[in-house]
Design a protein around this motif. Structure first.
Motif, PDB file in Angstrom:
ATOM      1  N   ILE A 140     -14.890 -53.357  25.814  1.00  0.00           N
ATOM      2  CA  ILE A 140     -14.854 -54.824  25.778  1.00  0.00           C
ATOM      3  C   ILE A 140     -14.191 -55.368  27.037  1.00  0.00           C
ATOM      4  CG2 ILE A 140     -13.851 -56.824  24.602  1.00  0.00           C
ATOM      5  CD1 ILE A 140     -14.349 -55.226  21.948  1.00  0.00           C
ATOM      6  N   LYS A 141     -13.108 -54.748  27.485  1.00  0.00           N
ATOM      7  CA  LYS A 141     -12.459 -55.170  28.741  1.00  0.00           C
ATOM      8  C   LYS A 141     -13.442 -55.099  29.899  1.00  0.00           C
ATOM      9  CE  LYS A 141      -7.756 -53.707  27.656  1.00  0.00           C
ATOM     10  NZ  LYS A 141      -6.712 -52.734  27.986  1.00  0.00           N
ATOM     11  N   LYS A 142     -14.211 -54.016  29.947  1.00  0.00           N
ATOM     12  CA  LYS A 142     -15.198 -53.857  31.021  1.00  0.00           C
ATOM     13  C   LYS A 142     -16.298 -54.912  30.902  1.00  0.00           C
ATOM     14  CE  LYS A 142     -13.198 -50.510  33.055  1.00  0.00           C
ATOM     15  NZ  LYS A 142     -12.561 -50.778  34.357  1.00  0.00           N
ATOM     16  N   LEU A 143     -16.737 -55.210  29.683  1.00  0.00           N
ATOM     17  CA  LEU A 143     -17.764 -56.243  29.487  1.00  0.00           C
ATOM     18  C   LEU A 143     -17.237 -57.609  29.933  1.00  0.00           C
ATOM     19  CD1 LEU A 143     -19.145 -55.229  25.968  1.00  0.00           C
ATOM     20  CD2 LEU A 143     -20.166 -54.734  28.206  1.00  0.00           C
ATOM     21  N   GLU A 144     -15.958 -57.859  29.739  1.00  0.00           N
ATOM     22  CA  GLU A 144     -15.354 -59.122  30.174  1.00  0.00           C
ATOM     23  C   GLU A 144     -15.314 -59.225  31.696  1.00  0.00           C
ATOM     24  OE1 GLU A 144     -11.653 -58.834  28.065  1.00  0.00           O
ATOM     25  OE2 GLU A 144     -12.451 -59.905  26.312  1.00  0.00           O
ATOM     26  N   GLU A 145     -15.176 -58.078  32.379  1.00  0.00           N
ATOM     27  CA  GLU A 145     -15.177 -58.061  33.844  1.00  0.00           C
ATOM     28  C   GLU A 145     -16.597 -58.170  34.376  1.00  0.00           C
ATOM     29  OE1 GLU A 145     -13.345 -54.446  35.142  1.00  0.00           O
ATOM     30  OE2 GLU A 145     -11.540 -54.805  33.959  1.00  0.00           O
TER      31      GLU A 145
ATOM     32  N   VAL B 262     -17.293 -63.629  26.000  1.00  0.00           N
ATOM     33  CA  VAL B 262     -17.667 -62.433  25.244  1.00  0.00           C
ATOM     34  C   VAL B 262     -17.256 -62.683  23.791  1.00  0.00           C
ATOM     35  CG1 VAL B 262     -17.359 -59.950  24.946  1.00  0.00           C
ATOM     36  CG2 VAL B 262     -17.335 -60.929  27.250  1.00  0.00           C
ATOM     37  N   ASP B 263     -18.265 -62.830  22.928  1.00  0.00           N
ATOM     38  CA  ASP B 263     -18.021 -63.038  21.497  1.00  0.00           C
ATOM     39  C   ASP B 263     -18.173 -61.696  20.800  1.00  0.00           C
ATOM     40  OD1 ASP B 263     -17.704 -65.903  21.528  1.00  0.00           O
ATOM     41  OD2 ASP B 263     -19.857 -66.021  21.918  1.00  0.00           O
ATOM     42  N   VAL B 264     -17.103 -61.240  20.160  1.00  0.00           N
ATOM     43  CA  VAL B 264     -17.098 -59.919  19.525  1.00  0.00           C
ATOM     44  C   VAL B 264     -16.841 -60.062  18.026  1.00  0.00           C
ATOM     45  CG1 VAL B 264     -15.974 -57.652  19.455  1.00  0.00           C
ATOM     46  CG2 VAL B 264     -16.184 -58.876  21.633  1.00  0.00           C
ATOM     47  N   ASN B 265     -17.686 -59.411  17.246  1.00  0.00           N
ATOM     48  CA  ASN B 265     -17.490 -59.329  15.796  1.00  0.00           C
ATOM     49  C   ASN B 265     -17.281 -57.859  15.443  1.00  0.00           C
ATOM     50  OD1 ASN B 265     -17.953 -62.138  14.980  1.00  0.00           O
ATOM     51  ND2 ASN B 265     -20.003 -61.782  15.762  1.00  0.00           N
ATOM     52  N   TRP B 266     -16.114 -57.551  14.876  1.00  0.00           N
ATOM     53  CA  TRP B 266     -15.781 -56.184  14.494  1.00  0.00           C
ATOM     54  C   TRP B 266     -16.312 -55.874  13.097  1.00  0.00           C
ATOM     55  CZ3 TRP B 266     -13.612 -52.592  17.643  1.00  0.00           C
ATOM     56  CH2 TRP B 266     -13.053 -53.040  18.832  1.00  0.00           C
ATOM     57  N   GLY B 267     -16.606 -54.604  12.863  1.00  0.00           N
ATOM     58  CA  GLY B 267     -17.068 -54.182  11.556  1.00  0.00           C
ATOM     59  C   GLY B 267     -16.706 -52.735  11.286  1.00  0.00           C
ATOM     60  N   GLU B 268     -17.150 -52.254  10.164  1.00  0.00           N
ATOM     61  CA  GLU B 268     -16.880 -50.881   9.762  1.00  0.00           C
ATOM     62  C   GLU B 268     -17.826 -49.918  10.462  1.00  0.00           C
ATOM     63  OE1 GLU B 268     -14.312 -49.939   7.807  1.00  0.00           O
ATOM     64  OE2 GLU B 268     -13.757 -52.052   7.906  1.00  0.00           O
ATOM     65  N   TYR B 269     -17.311 -48.766  10.811  1.00  0.00           N
ATOM     66  CA  TYR B 269     -18.115 -47.705  11.400  1.00  0.00           C
ATOM     67  C   TYR B 269     -19.183 -47.279  10.400  1.00  0.00           C
ATOM     68  CZ  TYR B 269     -19.292 -43.131  13.338  1.00  0.00           C
ATOM     69  OH  TYR B 269     -19.969 -42.058  13.848  1.00  0.00           O
ATOM     70  N   GLY B 270     -20.410 -47.088  10.882  1.00  0.00           N
ATOM     71  CA  GLY B 270     -21.485 -46.732   9.971  1.00  0.00           C
ATOM     72  C   GLY B 270     -22.393 -45.630  10.471  1.00  0.00           C
ATOM     73  N   ASN B 271     -22.020 -44.973  11.571  1.00  0.00           N
ATOM     74  CA  ASN B 271     -22.842 -43.901  12.132  1.00  0.00           C
ATOM     75  C   ASN B 271     -24.288 -44.369  12.329  1.00  0.00           C
ATOM     76  OD1 ASN B 271     -23.022 -41.349  13.219  1.00  0.00           O
ATOM     77  ND2 ASN B 271     -23.566 -40.389  11.278  1.00  0.00           N
ATOM     78  N   ARG B 272     -24.427 -45.576  12.924  1.00  0.00           N
ATOM     79  CA  ARG B 272     -25.723 -46.217  13.116  1.00  0.00           C
ATOM     80  C   ARG B 272     -26.517 -45.638  14.280  1.00  0.00           C
ATOM     81  NH1 ARG B 272     -21.767 -49.788  11.966  1.00  0.00           N
ATOM     82  NH2 ARG B 272     -22.095 -51.418  10.445  1.00  0.00           N
ATOM     83  N   PHE B 273     -25.825 -45.088  15.273  1.00  0.00           N
ATOM     84  CA  PHE B 273     -26.470 -44.698  16.528  1.00  0.00           C
ATOM     85  C   PHE B 273     -26.187 -43.234  16.868  1.00  0.00           C
ATOM     86  CE2 PHE B 273     -24.796 -49.086  16.764  1.00  0.00           C
ATOM     87  CZ  PHE B 273     -25.999 -49.772  16.727  1.00  0.00           C
TER      88      PHE B 273
END
Length: 90
Positions: free
Chosen positions: A58-63, A73-84
């Motif tokens: 996220i820090k890098k995305l802000e830079e 940078v709008d960030v929404n946190w969530g639970e880990y789900g092994n999606r990828f």
């Protein structure tokens, strides 16, 4: 602890290598997910990995890369789900 986030990056973030920049950092930090351009000019990132690595991403995305002007940078946190399995540019 593993976490997940969904982020939208606004500003001058298309046509400046932003997706490759995000991809490079995600791979370096051991994060899975994807980055893609949206039709409205924003960049979207979905990512999963260790919480500290995600915070660093996220820090890098802000830079952003050279040439980008990141306004928000709008960030929404969530639970880990092994999606990828890996991190990819879409």
């Amino acid at each position: 602890m593993k976490k997940y986030f969904h982020a939208y990056i606004s500003g001058i973030v298309q046509g400046v290598g932003f997706r490759y920049f995000a991809y490079k950092w995600a791979k370096r930090l051991g994060i899975s997910g994807y980055v893609r351009n949206l039709r409205d000019g924003r960049v979207e990132v979905e990512a999963e990995g260790e919480e500290e690595a995600l915070k660093e991403l996220i820090k890098k995305l802000e830079e952003g890369p050279l040439g980008a002007i990141v306004e928000r940078v709008d960030v929404n946190w969530g639970e880990y789900g092994n999606r990828f399995v890996d991190f990819e540019i879409r």
